[in-house]
Motif scaffolding. Structure first.
Motif, PDB file in Angstrom:
ATOM      1  N   SER A   8      42.393  41.992  34.047  1.00 31.56           N
ATOM      2  CA  SER A   8      42.038  42.297  32.744  1.00 31.56           C
ATOM      3  C   SER A   8      42.393  43.487  32.094  1.00 31.56           C
ATOM      4  O   SER A   8      42.442  43.789  31.016  1.00 31.56           O
ATOM      5  CB  SER A   8      40.362  41.882  32.474  1.00 31.56           C
ATOM      6  N   SER A   9      42.792  44.461  32.918  1.00 27.34           N
ATOM      7  CA  SER A   9      43.295  45.774  32.595  1.00 27.34           C
ATOM      8  C   SER A   9      44.513  45.664  31.698  1.00 27.34           C
ATOM      9  O   SER A   9      44.731  46.864  30.936  1.00 27.34           O
ATOM     10  CB  SER A   9      43.378  46.674  33.912  1.00 27.34           C
ATOM     11  N   THR A  10      45.399  44.726  31.778  1.00 24.85           N
ATOM     12  CA  THR A  10      46.565  44.532  31.203  1.00 24.85           C
ATOM     13  C   THR A  10      46.265  44.626  29.538  1.00 24.85           C
ATOM     14  O   THR A  10      47.485  44.941  28.776  1.00 24.85           O
ATOM     15  CB  THR A  10      47.416  43.466  31.433  1.00 24.85           C
ATOM     16  N   GLY A  11      45.098  44.190  29.115  1.00 26.09           N
ATOM     17  CA  GLY A  11      44.890  44.224  27.869  1.00 26.09           C
ATOM     18  C   GLY A  11      45.463  42.890  27.010  1.00 26.09           C
ATOM     19  O   GLY A  11      45.762  43.021  25.611  1.00 26.09           O
ATOM     20  N   ASP A  12      46.066  41.924  27.801  1.00 27.50           N
ATOM     21  CA  ASP A  12      46.521  40.682  27.051  1.00 27.50           C
ATOM     22  C   ASP A  12      45.839  39.551  27.167  1.00 27.50           C
ATOM     23  O   ASP A  12      46.247  38.337  27.500  1.00 27.50           O
ATOM     24  CB  ASP A  12      47.961  40.482  27.516  1.00 27.50           C
ATOM     25  N   ASP A  71      44.498  46.227  41.523  1.00 24.61           N
ATOM     26  CA  ASP A  71      43.148  46.072  41.140  1.00 24.61           C
ATOM     27  C   ASP A  71      42.251  45.466  42.149  1.00 24.61           C
ATOM     28  O   ASP A  71      42.254  44.395  42.645  1.00 24.61           O
ATOM     29  CB  ASP A  71      42.943  44.985  39.652  1.00 24.61           C
ATOM     30  N   ALA A  72      40.941  46.095  42.359  1.00 22.48           N
ATOM     31  CA  ALA A  72      40.118  45.844  43.484  1.00 22.48           C
ATOM     32  C   ALA A  72      39.480  44.562  43.316  1.00 22.48           C
ATOM     33  O   ALA A  72      39.369  43.645  44.295  1.00 22.48           O
ATOM     34  CB  ALA A  72      39.121  46.913  43.668  1.00 22.48           C
ATOM     35  N   GLN A  73      38.894  44.069  42.152  1.00 19.96           N
ATOM     36  CA  GLN A  73      38.373  42.849  41.786  1.00 19.96           C
ATOM     37  C   GLN A  73      39.663  41.576  42.179  1.00 19.96           C
ATOM     38  O   GLN A  73      39.000  40.802  42.621  1.00 19.96           O
ATOM     39  CB  GLN A  73      37.692  42.853  40.506  1.00 19.96           C
ATOM     40  N   CYS A  74      40.611  41.878  41.446  1.00 20.99           N
ATOM     41  CA  CYS A  74      41.546  40.819  41.796  1.00 20.99           C
ATOM     42  C   CYS A  74      41.922  40.471  43.063  1.00 20.99           C
ATOM     43  O   CYS A  74      42.196  39.503  43.483  1.00 20.99           O
ATOM     44  CB  CYS A  74      42.719  41.058  40.815  1.00 20.99           C
ATOM     45  N   ALA A  75      42.057  41.765  44.006  1.00 20.25           N
ATOM     46  CA  ALA A  75      42.497  41.642  45.231  1.00 20.25           C
ATOM     47  C   ALA A  75      41.242  40.898  46.183  1.00 20.25           C
ATOM     48  O   ALA A  75      41.519  40.161  46.890  1.00 20.25           O
ATOM     49  CB  ALA A  75      42.605  43.045  46.102  1.00 20.25           C
ATOM     50  N   THR A  76      40.175  41.038  45.768  1.00 22.83           N
ATOM     51  CA  THR A  76      38.824  40.587  46.430  1.00 22.83           C
ATOM     52  C   THR A  76      38.840  38.919  45.895  1.00 22.83           C
ATOM     53  O   THR A  76      38.725  38.157  46.814  1.00 22.83           O
ATOM     54  CB  THR A  76      37.674  41.040  45.691  1.00 22.83           C
ATOM     55  N   GLU A  77      39.262  38.615  44.552  1.00 24.86           N
ATOM     56  CA  GLU A  77      39.235  37.306  44.319  1.00 24.86           C
ATOM     57  C   GLU A  77      40.238  36.445  45.283  1.00 24.86           C
ATOM     58  O   GLU A  77      40.080  35.256  45.656  1.00 24.86           O
ATOM     59  CB  GLU A  77      39.570  37.005  42.898  1.00 24.86           C
ATOM     60  N   TRP A  78      41.458  36.945  45.159  1.00 23.83           N
ATOM     61  CA  TRP A  78      42.482  36.369  45.811  1.00 23.83           C
ATOM     62  C   TRP A  78      42.224  36.337  47.216  1.00 23.83           C
ATOM     63  O   TRP A  78      42.372  35.272  48.019  1.00 23.83           O
ATOM     64  CB  TRP A  78      43.908  37.167  45.767  1.00 23.83           C
ATOM     65  N   SER A  79      41.587  37.275  48.208  1.00 18.83           N
ATOM     66  CA  SER A  79      41.315  37.168  49.321  1.00 18.83           C
ATOM     67  C   SER A  79      40.184  36.446  49.721  1.00 18.83           C
ATOM     68  O   SER A  79      40.243  35.722  50.834  1.00 18.83           O
ATOM     69  CB  SER A  79      40.947  38.615  49.679  1.00 18.83           C
ATOM     70  N   VAL A  80      39.238  36.239  48.836  1.00 19.47           N
ATOM     71  CA  VAL A  80      38.319  35.158  49.025  1.00 19.47           C
ATOM     72  C   VAL A  80      38.698  33.807  49.023  1.00 19.47           C
ATOM     73  O   VAL A  80      38.346  32.902  50.158  1.00 19.47           O
ATOM     74  CB  VAL A  80      37.305  35.276  48.151  1.00 19.47           C
ATOM     75  N   PHE A  81      39.632  33.331  48.300  1.00 20.55           N
ATOM     76  CA  PHE A  81      40.230  32.155  48.082  1.00 20.55           C
ATOM     77  C   PHE A  81      41.215  31.735  49.323  1.00 20.55           C
ATOM     78  O   PHE A  81      41.227  30.872  49.596  1.00 20.55           O
ATOM     79  CB  PHE A  81      40.853  31.834  46.864  1.00 20.55           C
ATOM     80  N   ALA A  82      42.018  32.865  49.649  1.00 19.92           N
ATOM     81  CA  ALA A  82      42.696  32.869  50.976  1.00 19.92           C
ATOM     82  C   ALA A  82      41.967  32.641  52.142  1.00 19.92           C
ATOM     83  O   ALA A  82      42.288  31.801  52.870  1.00 19.92           O
ATOM     84  CB  ALA A  82      43.509  34.106  50.961  1.00 19.92           C
ATOM     85  N   PHE A 178      44.669  43.248  50.270  1.00 22.32           N
ATOM     86  CA  PHE A 178      45.481  44.265  49.628  1.00 22.32           C
ATOM     87  C   PHE A 178      44.600  44.863  48.316  1.00 22.32           C
ATOM     88  O   PHE A 178      43.239  44.867  48.345  1.00 22.32           O
ATOM     89  CB  PHE A 178      46.733  43.637  48.755  1.00 22.32           C
ATOM     90  N   GLY A 179      45.283  45.600  47.634  1.00 22.06           N
ATOM     91  CA  GLY A 179      44.566  46.228  46.534  1.00 22.06           C
ATOM     92  C   GLY A 179      44.960  47.692  46.552  1.00 22.06           C
ATOM     93  O   GLY A 179      45.429  48.280  47.417  1.00 22.06           O
ATOM     94  N   PRO A 180      43.927  48.769  46.170  1.00 25.47           N
ATOM     95  CA  PRO A 180      44.119  50.127  45.858  1.00 25.47           C
ATOM     96  C   PRO A 180      43.936  50.714  47.233  1.00 25.47           C
ATOM     97  O   PRO A 180      44.745  51.641  47.522  1.00 25.47           O
ATOM     98  CB  PRO A 180      42.747  50.730  45.260  1.00 25.47           C
ATOM     99  N   SER A 181      43.284  50.263  48.094  1.00 26.54           N
ATOM    100  CA  SER A 181      43.019  50.599  49.573  1.00 26.54           C
ATOM    101  C   SER A 181      44.247  50.613  50.322  1.00 26.54           C
ATOM    102  O   SER A 181      44.421  51.126  51.419  1.00 26.54           O
ATOM    103  CB  SER A 181      41.687  50.072  50.145  1.00 26.54           C
TER     104      SER A 181
END
Length: 435
Positions: A8-12, A71-82, A178-181
């Protein structure tokens, strides 16, 4: 049925909603307008954890961008589904094809290694503008709608074999892959280019820093004038080599530096071995060394001697990259001959991965893969250890790494009718990007 995950940070938000609706309508046209065929779109407001829809959706639609992978939230969403997919694999022995990825914004995008392992990415536009630019360009309307149809088809196929549902408590326990960390270590500085040491001063060993050395085996304009017809890619110094003209004016040095910085490299030394700059013989083994070679230089009688000096050095050569730019018509016409010339030299190092880069993007992806390999290299003091630096994820075991490198070497040496390898490698664990 599916959940659309994006940064969502892309603003589009508007274009994302349109893409989501276009995919949704394509699914409705096939399955009918039913509740079971409805998709859900991520909320625009940032949240502390993953959207609850990730816990029970049948398929995940991911819109990849540089902002997404950082993005931390995006990485968490992807990782949970994976993790849901991994659980299905452990229970049934079969991994569902439930993640459908689309390159949304291609600018500055370097996909993390866990993402590249998932081979279900609609990636044809990765070399070009990405789905967002296709959507906004009236001239690419047909290409955009083709992507929409193919994404919808993949989602419907994925929904036929959904991964098991996960509870909120289980989702909170999943660590991001993955993500910022992962891509922004604590020492990373907000600068555009990495700090590059003078060529005659190799980076000193520092176990708290991630260090890299680029050995650039390339020539100058005067030197290459004796070896090939078109020398507009070269300059007064080897570091001026711009093999991807006219598409990109970036040098090999700046491209490697940018990608290394994205991986968290703290220091990078650049050395262009030659009469005025010999190969250091005391390179610390803790430094990751990447060798980038211009295959046209194999026609120089001094090439073999230079390469033997590299082999005799104590350099820990992680990978050898041969650059054969697709935009260079002379290299394209002589691709098979140049490959054979490289194979006839000592350039094949048994302990190093071998790659070929046909574009600036491919070179950047290779650097990312090399640094990922470097993080998982066993330490000298621990037999069988496969851990990287403290606090980092273990990407692959030493045995897996050896198998992948062997496959890379075989693929690099294989010759066929088409002198160029496919854009997307089908070998699990390899880096994703245009060749």
């Amino acid at each position: 049925m599916f959940f659309t995950s994006y940064a969502s940070s892309t603003g589009d938000r508007g274009p994302v909603q349109r893409f989501h609706v276009d995919v949704q309508n394509e699914i409705f046209s096939v399955l009918g307008r039913t509740t079971s065929a409805e998709g859900r779109l991520k909320h625009p407001e940032p949240a502390a954890g993953p959207d609850p829809a990730v816990l029970d959706c049948r398929a995940l639609l991911v819109l990849y961008s540089a902002e997404y992978v950082d993005d931390a939230q995006c990485a968490t969403e992807w990782s949970v589904f994976a993790e849901r997919m991994d659980r299905c694999m452990r229970r049934t022995g079969q991994r569902p094809d439930s993640i459908v990825g689309v390159v949304w914004r291609s600018h500055a995008l370097v996909l993390p290694r866990p993402v590249t392992v998932v081979r279900h990415i609609v990636n044809e536009e990765y070399q070009g503008p990405g789905a967002l630019c296709l959507q906004q360009d009236p001239r690419n309307r047909d290409r955009y709608h083709s992507v929409v149809r193919r994404v919808a088809a993949r989602l419907m196929r994925a929904a036929e074999s959904p991964p098991p549902v996960m509870s909120e408590a289980e989702g909170r326990a999943v660590a991001p892959r993955f993500g910022p960390s992962r891509v922004m270590p604590h020492k990373r500085r907000d600068v555009a280019e990495p700090a590059i040491d003078p060529p005659d001063v190799p980076a000193a060993a520092d176990h708290d820093d991630r260090q890299m050395m680029l050995l650039l085996v390339a020539g100058t304009r005067d030197r290459m004038d004796r070896l090939r017809d078109h020398v507009g890619y070269y300059g007064e110094h080897a570091e001026d080599w711009r093999p991807f003209r006219p598409r990109s004016e970036e040098t090999v040095t700046s491209t490697v530096g940018w990608a290394a910085r994205a991986c968290g490299v703290d220091r990078m030394a650049v050395i262009a071995p030659g009469p005025d700059c010999p190969v250091p013989e005391d390179i610390d083994e803790s430094v990751t060394v990447l060798v980038v070679v211009d295959p046209w230089l194999t026609g120089d009688p001094a090439f073999r001697v230079l390469w033997e000096r590299i082999v005799r050095s104590r350099a820990r050569v992680a990978a050898v990259v041969v650059v054969l730019a697709r935009t260079d018509e002379e290299s394209t016409a002589n691709a098979i001959r140049l490959r054979e010339a490289v194979c006839r030299t000592p350039a094949r190092m048994p302990d190093a991965a071998h790659h070929e880069a046909g574009s600036r993007e491919a070179l950047a992806h290779i650097v990312v893969a090399v640094m990922a390999d470097s993080a998982t290299r066993p330490e000298d003091g621990g037999a069988g250890s496969n851990r990287g630096r403290a606090g980092e994820l273990t990407i692959e075991s030493p045995a897996e790494r050896r198998v992948r490198r062997q496959r890379e070497r075989v693929g690099w040496l294989r010759r066929g009718v088409d002198p160029w390898p496919p854009v997307l490698s089908r070998t699990p664990g390899e880096s994703l990007g245009p060749g």
